[in-house]
Motif scaffolding. Structure first.
Motif, PDB file in Angstrom:
ATOM      1  N   ALA A  18       0.926  -1.069  -0.087  1.00 40.47           N
ATOM      2  CA  ALA A  18      -0.038   0.127   0.155  1.00 40.47           C
ATOM      3  C   ALA A  18       0.936   1.123  -0.151  1.00 40.47           C
ATOM      4  N   THR A  19       1.956   1.268   0.665  1.00 41.63           N
ATOM      5  CA  THR A  19       2.807   2.219   0.813  1.00 41.63           C
ATOM      6  C   THR A  19       3.302   2.541  -0.773  1.00 41.63           C
ATOM      7  N   ASP A  20       3.755   1.539  -1.393  1.00 41.80           N
ATOM      8  CA  ASP A  20       4.218   1.694  -2.937  1.00 41.80           C
ATOM      9  C   ASP A  20       3.228   2.604  -3.860  1.00 41.80           C
ATOM     10  N   VAL A  21       1.997   2.189  -3.445  1.00 40.12           N
ATOM     11  CA  VAL A  21       0.893   2.990  -4.331  1.00 40.12           C
ATOM     12  C   VAL A  21       0.666   4.085  -3.911  1.00 40.12           C
ATOM     13  N   ARG A  87       8.424  -6.560  -8.443  1.00 39.84           N
ATOM     14  CA  ARG A  87       8.239  -5.363  -7.688  1.00 39.84           C
ATOM     15  C   ARG A  87       9.101  -4.139  -8.404  1.00 39.84           C
ATOM     16  N   ALA A  88      10.114  -4.613  -8.733  1.00 38.52           N
ATOM     17  CA  ALA A  88      11.376  -3.523  -9.227  1.00 38.52           C
ATOM     18  C   ALA A  88      10.709  -2.867 -10.406  1.00 38.52           C
ATOM     19  N   ALA A  92       9.324   0.905 -11.236  1.00 39.87           N
ATOM     20  CA  ALA A  92      10.035   1.795 -12.232  1.00 39.87           C
ATOM     21  C   ALA A  92       8.828   2.162 -13.333  1.00 39.87           C
ATOM     22  N   HIS A  93       8.022   1.252 -13.868  1.00 35.53           N
ATOM     23  CA  HIS A  93       7.268   1.494 -15.017  1.00 35.53           C
ATOM     24  C   HIS A  93       5.717   1.382 -14.822  1.00 35.53           C
ATOM     25  N   ALA A  94       5.195   0.502 -14.043  1.00 36.86           N
ATOM     26  CA  ALA A  94       3.844   0.472 -13.950  1.00 36.86           C
ATOM     27  C   ALA A  94       3.238   1.354 -13.056  1.00 36.86           C
ATOM     28  N   LEU A  95       3.594   1.784 -11.745  1.00 36.74           N
ATOM     29  CA  LEU A  95       3.318   2.759 -11.083  1.00 36.74           C
ATOM     30  C   LEU A  95       3.197   4.129 -11.750  1.00 36.74           C
ATOM     31  N   LEU A 128       6.962  -6.040 -19.485  1.00 35.67           N
ATOM     32  CA  LEU A 128       5.432  -5.833 -18.848  1.00 35.67           C
ATOM     33  C   LEU A 128       4.761  -4.993 -20.117  1.00 35.67           C
ATOM     34  N   THR A 129       3.573  -5.117 -20.276  1.00 34.81           N
ATOM     35  CA  THR A 129       2.474  -4.589 -21.035  1.00 34.81           C
ATOM     36  C   THR A 129       1.348  -3.948 -20.428  1.00 34.81           C
TER      37      THR A 129
END
Length: 134
Positions: A18-21, A87-88, A92-95, A128-129
């Protein structure tokens, strides 16, 4: 999430917290009405999902509750052995892409905001797509 409250088998893990988001979305987190860490069946290659829950003004009070209107974010479980690498990639990309998708939705016109939308991030063989889906 602590191991005691995780509700996942030991071989499964969530790739984000949740902290990441929260850190990624910043002030846009106020537009997220539901952040869920899914526990159900295998989602296949889906690792992150987002949805816009649109109001339904034409149903005379029998549809979407006003408190549910907004963005929903779902973190899908993955194999625990893949958590660090996944997670990495997501951080780096999805968030950042999730942040941009929500920012566009907040700024969108009424036509977009009156229609439900879903967006998924999939990770296959380290690639990742993402795309909108019906």
């Amino acid at each position: 999430m602590s191991a005691r409250n995780r509700r996942l088998p030991r071989h499964r893990s969530w790739p984000l917290t949740a902290t990441d988001v929260n850190e990624c979305l910043g002030s846009f987190m106020s537009h997220v009405t539901d952040l869920q860490f899914l526990t159900g069946h295998d989602s296949g290659t889906i690792v992150l999902g987002a949805a816009w829950v649109a109001p339904d003004p034409h149903n005379y009070g029998h549809g979407v509750h006003p408190d549910a209107v907004g963005f929903r974010v779902d973190v899908h479980p993955i194999d625990a052995a893949d958590r660090a690498a996944t997670r990495a990639v997501l951080r780096a990309h999805a968030l950042p892409q999730l942040h941009a998708w929500i920012a566009q939705g907040v700024a969108a016109d009424d036509t977009w905001q009156l229609t439900p939308h879903r967006h998924y991030w999939r990770l296959t063989d380290g690639h990742l797509t993402h795309r909108d889906e019906a």
